[in-house]
Design a protein around this motif. Structure first.
Motif, mmCIF file in Angstrom:
data_model
loop_
_atom_site.group_PDB
_atom_site.id
_atom_site.type_symbol
_atom_site.label_atom_id
_atom_site.label_comp_id
_atom_site.label_asym_id
_atom_site.label_seq_id
_atom_site.Cartn_x
_atom_site.Cartn_y
_atom_site.Cartn_z
ATOM 1 N N UNK A 54 0.813 -1.223 0.000
ATOM 2 C CA UNK A 54 0.000 0.000 0.000
ATOM 3 C C UNK A 54 0.848 1.275 0.000
ATOM 4 N N UNK A 55 2.094 1.161 0.408
ATOM 5 C CA UNK A 55 2.974 2.336 0.438
ATOM 6 C C UNK A 55 3.691 2.565 -0.887
ATOM 7 N N UNK A 56 3.595 1.597 -1.804
ATOM 8 C CA UNK A 56 4.213 1.672 -3.132
ATOM 9 C C UNK A 56 5.726 1.891 -3.061
ATOM 10 N N UNK A 57 6.398 1.168 -2.179
ATOM 11 C CA UNK A 57 7.850 1.287 -2.050
ATOM 12 C C UNK A 57 8.593 0.231 -2.867
ATOM 13 N N UNK A 58 7.845 -0.623 -3.585
ATOM 14 C CA UNK A 58 8.444 -1.683 -4.387
ATOM 15 C C UNK A 58 8.244 -1.354 -5.864
ATOM 16 N N UNK A 59 9.358 -1.329 -6.597
ATOM 17 C CA UNK A 59 9.321 -1.037 -8.026
ATOM 18 C C UNK A 59 9.839 -2.252 -8.788
ATOM 19 N N UNK A 60 9.110 -2.673 -9.796
ATOM 20 C CA UNK A 60 9.522 -3.781 -10.650
ATOM 21 C C UNK A 60 9.976 -3.188 -11.976
ATOM 22 N N UNK A 61 11.189 -3.556 -12.386
ATOM 23 C CA UNK A 61 11.740 -3.060 -13.649
ATOM 24 C C UNK A 61 12.097 -4.222 -14.559
ATOM 25 N N UNK A 62 11.697 -4.093 -15.792
ATOM 26 C CA UNK A 62 12.136 -5.028 -16.825
ATOM 27 C C UNK A 62 13.588 -4.674 -17.126
ATOM 28 N N UNK A 63 14.422 -5.664 -17.305
ATOM 29 C CA UNK A 63 15.820 -5.395 -17.654
ATOM 30 C C UNK A 63 15.977 -5.465 -19.169
ATOM 31 N N UNK A 64 16.916 -4.716 -19.687
ATOM 32 C CA UNK A 64 17.073 -4.596 -21.132
ATOM 33 C C UNK A 64 17.540 -5.885 -21.792
ATOM 34 N N UNK A 65 18.124 -6.814 -21.034
ATOM 35 C CA UNK A 65 18.615 -8.044 -21.631
ATOM 36 C C UNK A 65 17.568 -9.159 -21.659
ATOM 37 N N UNK A 66 16.338 -8.850 -21.288
ATOM 38 C CA UNK A 66 15.269 -9.848 -21.301
ATOM 39 C C UNK A 66 14.441 -9.741 -22.566
ATOM 40 N N UNK A 67 14.006 -10.865 -23.083
ATOM 41 C CA UNK A 67 13.100 -10.796 -24.236
ATOM 42 C C UNK A 67 11.750 -10.237 -23.820
ATOM 43 N N UNK A 68 11.090 -9.544 -24.700
ATOM 44 C CA UNK A 68 9.782 -8.961 -24.390
ATOM 45 C C UNK A 68 8.694 -9.684 -25.093
#
Length: 69
Positions: free
Chosen positions: A55-69
């Motif tokens: 609920x505090x939104x302190x977790x960010x998920x990032x896609x890494x550039x070396x992963x297939x999309x």
């Protein structure tokens, strides 16, 4: 995929841990014990659900550039 966590913003709801305890471990004080990690293959959905549960939104998920999309 990487997860970044602003530990200082955690207030101890532990909802991330409730969703994905192996990805979001808590310390002895009940607050998130990690400042971030690389998400193991196959656990991307859990990582995202754990982040959304905060609920505090302190977790960010990032896609890494070396992963297939």
């Amino acid at each position: 995929m990487k997860v970044l966590i602003n530990q200082s913003g955690c207030v101890g709801h532990a909802r991330c841990n409730n969703v994905a305890p192996t990805l979001y471990p808590l310390g002895d004080n009940g607050y998130i014990a990690s400042s971030g990690f690389s998400v193991p293959i196959g656990e991307e959905g859990l990582a995202k659900r754990g982040a959304r549960a905060c609920p505090e939104r302190v977790i960010e998920v990032r896609e890494t550039s070396d992963e297939p999309r």
